[in-house]
Design an enzyme around this catalytic site. Structure first.
Site, short mmCIF file in Angstrom:
data_model
loop_
_atom_site.label_atom_id
_atom_site.label_comp_id
_atom_site.label_asym_id
_atom_site.label_seq_id
_atom_site.Cartn_x
_atom_site.Cartn_y
_atom_site.Cartn_z
N ALA A 250 0.81 -1.24 0.00
CA ALA A 250 0.00 0.00 0.00
C ALA A 250 0.84 1.28 0.00
O ALA A 250 0.27 2.37 0.08
CB ALA A 250 -0.98 0.03 1.15
N ALA A 251 2.14 1.16 -0.10
CA ALA A 251 2.96 2.39 -0.15
C ALA A 251 2.62 3.18 -1.40
O ALA A 251 2.54 4.42 -1.38
CB ALA A 251 4.44 2.03 -0.14
N GLY A 252 2.37 2.46 -2.51
CA GLY A 252 2.00 3.13 -3.76
C GLY A 252 0.64 3.82 -3.62
O GLY A 252 0.43 4.93 -4.12
N ASP A 253 -0.29 3.17 -2.93
CA ASP A 253 -1.62 3.77 -2.72
C ASP A 253 -1.49 5.07 -1.94
O ASP A 253 -2.14 6.08 -2.24
CB ASP A 253 -2.52 2.81 -1.94
CG ASP A 253 -2.74 1.50 -2.68
OD1 ASP A 253 -2.74 1.52 -3.92
OD2 ASP A 253 -2.90 0.46 -2.01
O1 RIB Z 1 -1.93 -1.94 -2.98
C1 RIB Z 1 -2.04 -2.83 -1.91
C2 RIB Z 1 -3.33 -3.60 -2.00
O2 RIB Z 1 -3.28 -4.43 -3.13
C3 RIB Z 1 -3.62 -4.51 -0.83
O3 RIB Z 1 -4.29 -3.88 0.22
C4 RIB Z 1 -4.41 -5.63 -1.48
O4 RIB Z 1 -5.78 -5.65 -1.12
C5 RIB Z 1 -4.24 -5.44 -2.98
O5 RIB Z 1 -5.37 -4.98 -3.54
#
Ligand code: RIB
Length: 302
Positions: A250-253
């Site tokens: 989730a670092a990219g998110d």
């Molecule tokens: O970007 C990370 C996410 O990728 C995780 O939370 C997982 O659910 C996948 O969708």
């Protein structure tokens, strides 16, 4: 700082099961894990959570099934002050991600899309209010939803940010004119056939992405090398901040959410890239998806 921003995220909502191990198994091999746990995740929900933790008003548009995970995930969104009224509850099963994490914090993820793949494009578009400042999408739902949502937001003049995860050769040509298109290294390869590993390949890949998407900016997430911003003419690099890598999930998110918010606030893509780097560097230093998102004070102090 970002409290005046109204954002919506059209995207995936998953239950993540995270299994830790010293090293990942080879084909046919068994290894012992060190521990495991569950966490709320999904690229869409993670980005919504990052936006909300940074102070924006956020609406999540997506779908979960009427099962235990679906209800838990909706509760999680509400706990983070995200408007979950546009999360439909029906469909086969709630999305699930199996994340295996090695001793260096590097992950491998398998996603079962479930209800995420069944979001109705018309319903999604109907939930995108005209007064939004920001729409974010990723590629973890069905293609029709992403394309319809992006085209609608562009038509309404809403700043539109496309996070290109997970890696696939998505039809960027069907949603031209977004504000920012942001893939990581593997997503860049999936979209362009080019591994962005030096100045020449980064420029070449950025040009292809610009040509295909006609976006205003291409922002490549380059992992431990930070990020690169392409404005159609030149590339500018932003080095990452130093941090102790525990989990890259989730670092990219987190990066894309901070990038998007700062861009909406200041209109300055370079300042936005710096905010993205700060957020990404904080996220890798913490375990999990939702739990690793920083607040705005942390971001500024970092
Ligand atoms: O970007 C990370 C996410 O990728 C995780 O939370 C997982 O659910 C996948 O969708």
């Amino acid at each position: 700082m970002y409290s005046n921003i109204k954002a919506a995220v059209v995207g995936s909502i998953n239950m993540d099961i995270i299994l830790n191990m010293e090293r990942v198994p080879e084909v046919g091999e068994n290894v012992l894990g060190t521990d495991y746990g569950y966490a709320n995740g999904g690229k869409g929900a993670n980005q919504a959570t990052a936006l909300a933790k940074l102070g924006a008003n956020v609406k999540m548009i997506g779908k979960v099934a009427d099962d235990d995970n679906g209800h838990k995930l909706i509760e999680g969104l509400k706990k983070n002050k995200i408007d979950a009224s546009a999360v439909a509850i029906s469909g086969s099963q709630t999305g699930l991600a199996a994340i295996i994490l090695d001793g260096e914090g590097k992950n491998r993820i398998v996603v079962y899309e479930g209800a995420n793949a069944e979001i109705n494009p018309d319903e999604a578009v109907a939930s995108i209010n005209d007064d939004l400042n920001l729409l974010m999408v990723q590629f973890e739902t069905n293609e029709d939803v992403v394309i319809a949502s992006v085209n609608h937001a562009i038509k309404k003049g809403i700043t539109t940010v496309i996070d290109c995860g997970p890696a696939k050769n998505f039809s960027l040509e069907k949603m031209q004119g977004a504000t920012i298109v942001s893939p990581n290294e593997s997503e860049t390869f999936a979209l362009t056939g080019i591994e962005p590993n030096d100045d020449e390949s980064i420029l070449k890949a950025s040009k292809i992405l610009m040509e295909r998407s006609k976006a205003k900016y291409i922002v490549l997430k380059l992992g431990s090398r930070g990020c690169a911003v392409f404005d159609g003419e030149t590339i500018k690099y932003f080095a990452p901040y130093k941090s102790n890598v525990v989990d890259t999930t989730a670092a990219g998110d987190c990066f894309t959410a901070a990038l998007a918010l700062e861009y909406v606030k200041s209109g300055d893509i370079f300042k936005a890239a710096d905010m993205g780097n700060r957020a990404g560097s904080i996220a890798v230093s913490r375990m999990g998806a939702e739990n690793s998102m920083p607040g705005v004070d942390e971001l500024l102090k970092f």
